[in-house]
Design a protein around this motif. Structure first.
Motif, short mmCIF file in Angstrom:
data_model
loop_
_atom_site.label_atom_id
_atom_site.label_comp_id
_atom_site.label_asym_id
_atom_site.label_seq_id
_atom_site.Cartn_x
_atom_site.Cartn_y
_atom_site.Cartn_z
N LEU A 91 12.57 -6.51 -20.11
CA LEU A 91 11.50 -5.85 -19.63
C LEU A 91 11.00 -4.65 -20.49
CD1 LEU A 91 13.37 -4.72 -16.28
CD2 LEU A 91 11.69 -6.44 -16.68
N ILE A 92 11.75 -4.63 -21.91
CA ILE A 92 11.01 -3.80 -22.65
C ILE A 92 9.87 -4.22 -23.01
CG2 ILE A 92 11.47 -2.97 -25.12
CD1 ILE A 92 14.56 -3.00 -24.46
N PRO A 93 9.38 -5.33 -23.77
CA PRO A 93 8.14 -5.79 -23.82
C PRO A 93 7.21 -5.47 -22.99
CG PRO A 93 9.79 -7.41 -24.70
CD PRO A 93 10.30 -6.54 -23.77
N VAL A 94 7.45 -5.70 -21.84
CA VAL A 94 6.65 -5.48 -20.48
C VAL A 94 6.34 -4.03 -20.26
CG1 VAL A 94 6.67 -5.53 -17.75
CG2 VAL A 94 7.42 -7.55 -19.30
N LEU A 95 7.15 -3.13 -20.53
CA LEU A 95 6.92 -1.70 -20.67
C LEU A 95 5.80 -1.51 -21.70
CD1 LEU A 95 7.44 1.13 -19.76
CD2 LEU A 95 9.44 1.19 -21.37
N TYR A 96 6.19 -1.73 -22.81
CA TYR A 96 5.21 -1.41 -23.99
C TYR A 96 3.77 -2.00 -23.72
CZ TYR A 96 8.89 0.20 -27.16
OH TYR A 96 9.86 0.96 -27.78
N ALA A 126 0.25 -0.03 -23.06
CA ALA A 126 -0.64 -0.29 -23.74
C ALA A 126 -2.23 -0.64 -23.19
CB ALA A 126 -0.46 -1.31 -24.91
N VAL A 127 -1.98 -1.72 -22.10
CA VAL A 127 -3.22 -2.01 -21.46
C VAL A 127 -3.71 -1.00 -20.63
CG1 VAL A 127 -3.89 -3.60 -19.71
CG2 VAL A 127 -2.48 -4.63 -21.63
N TYR A 128 -2.81 -0.13 -19.96
CA TYR A 128 -3.28 0.47 -18.78
C TYR A 128 -4.07 1.98 -19.43
CZ TYR A 128 -2.89 3.83 -14.87
OH TYR A 128 -3.32 4.73 -13.98
N LEU A 129 -3.88 2.14 -20.68
CA LEU A 129 -4.61 3.28 -21.29
C LEU A 129 -5.94 2.81 -21.43
CD1 LEU A 129 -1.84 4.22 -23.95
CD2 LEU A 129 -2.68 5.80 -22.19
N ARG A 130 -6.58 1.72 -21.16
CA ARG A 130 -7.83 1.17 -21.19
C ARG A 130 -8.71 1.59 -22.42
NH1 ARG A 130 -10.80 4.31 -18.40
NH2 ARG A 130 -9.62 6.13 -18.05
N HIS A 131 -8.11 1.00 -23.59
CA HIS A 131 -8.77 1.16 -24.86
C HIS A 131 -8.94 -0.25 -24.96
CE1 HIS A 131 -8.08 5.51 -25.81
NE2 HIS A 131 -6.84 5.13 -25.55
N ARG A 132 -10.58 -0.75 -25.05
CA ARG A 132 -10.79 -1.99 -25.30
C ARG A 132 -10.36 -2.45 -26.77
NH1 ARG A 132 -16.99 -1.71 -23.42
NH2 ARG A 132 -16.85 0.26 -24.68
N THR A 133 -10.33 -1.74 -27.71
CA THR A 133 -9.90 -2.29 -28.78
C THR A 133 -8.63 -2.72 -28.90
OG1 THR A 133 -11.45 -0.86 -30.15
CG2 THR A 133 -9.60 -1.66 -31.39
N PHE A 157 3.92 -10.44 -15.71
CA PHE A 157 4.32 -8.89 -15.30
C PHE A 157 3.60 -7.82 -15.62
CE2 PHE A 157 8.47 -11.42 -14.83
CZ PHE A 157 8.75 -11.15 -13.51
N THR A 158 3.08 -7.84 -17.03
CA THR A 158 2.17 -6.74 -17.47
C THR A 158 0.88 -6.74 -16.56
OG1 THR A 158 3.07 -6.83 -19.49
CG2 THR A 158 0.86 -6.04 -19.42
N ALA A 159 0.10 -7.92 -16.27
CA ALA A 159 -0.97 -7.97 -15.59
C ALA A 159 -0.53 -7.44 -14.20
CB ALA A 159 -1.34 -9.20 -15.40
N ALA A 160 0.43 -7.79 -13.65
CA ALA A 160 0.73 -7.26 -12.29
C ALA A 160 1.08 -5.61 -12.17
CB ALA A 160 2.07 -8.05 -11.88
N ALA A 161 1.74 -5.39 -13.36
CA ALA A 161 1.95 -3.67 -13.11
C ALA A 161 0.73 -3.08 -13.20
CB ALA A 161 3.06 -3.55 -14.44
N VAL A 162 -0.20 -3.30 -14.24
CA VAL A 162 -1.18 -2.65 -14.43
C VAL A 162 -2.20 -2.84 -13.23
CG1 VAL A 162 -3.40 -2.67 -15.94
CG2 VAL A 162 -1.38 -2.97 -16.86
N ALA A 163 -2.23 -4.04 -12.62
CA ALA A 163 -3.20 -3.99 -11.38
C ALA A 163 -2.49 -3.01 -10.29
CB ALA A 163 -2.89 -5.47 -10.97
N LEU A 164 -1.15 -3.07 -9.99
CA LEU A 164 -0.72 -2.14 -9.15
C LEU A 164 -1.07 -0.89 -9.36
CD1 LEU A 164 1.20 -2.14 -6.86
CD2 LEU A 164 2.90 -1.81 -8.29
N PHE A 165 -1.05 -0.11 -10.52
CA PHE A 165 -1.04 1.01 -10.74
C PHE A 165 -2.60 1.30 -10.86
CE2 PHE A 165 3.19 1.10 -12.83
CZ PHE A 165 3.42 2.28 -12.49
N ALA A 166 -3.45 0.46 -11.19
CA ALA A 166 -4.90 0.67 -11.04
C ALA A 166 -5.27 0.64 -9.66
CB ALA A 166 -5.75 -0.54 -11.77
N PHE A 167 -4.53 -0.09 -8.69
CA PHE A 167 -4.86 -0.08 -7.19
C PHE A 167 -4.80 1.13 -6.60
CE2 PHE A 167 -3.90 -1.17 -2.74
CZ PHE A 167 -5.16 -1.70 -2.35
N TYR A 168 -3.54 1.64 -6.73
CA TYR A 168 -3.06 3.13 -6.56
C TYR A 168 -3.44 4.39 -7.20
CZ TYR A 168 -0.11 0.43 -2.95
OH TYR A 168 0.08 -0.42 -2.08
N GLY A 169 -4.27 3.80 -8.31
CA GLY A 169 -4.43 4.97 -9.00
C GLY A 169 -5.41 5.84 -8.73
#
Length: 279
Positions: free
Chosen positions: A60-65, A69-76, A105-117
């Protein structure tokens, strides 16, 4: 993990006292440099999990990192992760197979947080993600600045060896017609202004030689270097990608230095220790 999060800028460990008042700016708690550091940690931890750790918690550690990183929304940083994924595919199938479920898992986590954001104060919503993905104003601003800095007020000498360190980055923005003095948001443009084409050549050569040697080693025995040769290849490549839109930070240059040290260690002859004769 604590060291990586502190390097990224979060109030963790010894850096907590200096970052105790961390607040979100447009839903982002970290600048691009912090998000890029987390992306690098994501790829390094993927190799670590693949070759050294097999536990569920470790996976789960790579998924967390990567999720942060994706959720912070920096396109670069998004481009960095995409580039690392593309480079990893032909380089190390074992790590790539570990990356695929981590990416899901990363895509699912980011989508979940974005949906409830939108319902939670301080979190980014789906509309903010959509804006980050489609807004071209910042990119156009960079292009305008690069064009002015690269092609105006230049002569053969400044092209070859750059301008003085005190020259600065003053320019007129062609859209707002106002003076702009900020850095050009590109390591290569910035170094071109400082040290010219010759300096850029030496800068790039510092990465190409270890990159070539580590790439060859990854095709033979990726686990020969900790955590893997392929991981260090990806770290070097995505750092170079990051340098297109931002200045490369000191901690990223330190990683490039480590990659060079590993490369030199592979090049050095393996000699055993011969003790001196008594008397």
């Amino acid at each position: 993990a604590a060291a990586a999060l502190a390097t990224a800028g979060l109030p963790v460990g010894m850096e907590a006292w200096a970052n105790a008042n961390t607040t979100a700016i447009d839903g982002r708690y970290l600048p691009a440099t912090g998000a890029s550091a987390l992306a690098v940690c994501g790829f390094l931890s993927l190799a670590w999990v693949t070759y050294y750790q097999q536990g569920l918690v470790s996976r789960l550690i790579p998924v967390l990192y990567l999720s942060v990183a994706v959720y912070l929304r920096h396109r670069t940083v998004w481009v960095m992760i995409l580039a690392g994924t593309v480079f990893l595919l032909p380089l190390d199938g074992k790590v790539f197979r570990r990356l695929v479920p981590a990416a899901v898992f990363t895509a699912a986590a980011v989508a979940l947080f974005a949906f409830y954001g939108s319902a939670i104060h301080g979190l980014a919503s789906t509309s903010q993600f959509s804006q980050s993905a489609t807004d071209s104003q910042t990119w156009q601003w960079r292009l305008n600045g690069w064009t002015v800095l690269l092609f105006e007020d230049q002569n053969p000498l400044t092209v070859a060896i750059g301008k003085s360190m005190g020259n600065g980055f003053w320019r007129i923005d062609p859209v707002s017609y106002q003076f702009v003095g900020v850095a050009p948001h590109s390591e290569y443009v910035q170094e071109f202004l400082r040290v010219g084409v010759l300096g850029i050549f030496f800068l790039v050569s510092l990465t190409l030689k270890p990159l070539r040697r580590l790439w060859r080693l990854a095709k033979i025995d990726s686990a020969a270097v900790y955590p893997s040769s392929s991981a260090w290849v990806v770290v070097v490549l995505i750092t170079l990608v990051y340098g297109i839109s931002y200045g490369i930070e000191p901690h990223a240059y330190a990683l490039l230095g480590i990659a060079n040290a590993i490369s030199l260690g592979l090049q050095a002859p393996q000699q055993g220790y011969i003790p001196e004769a008594d008397g």
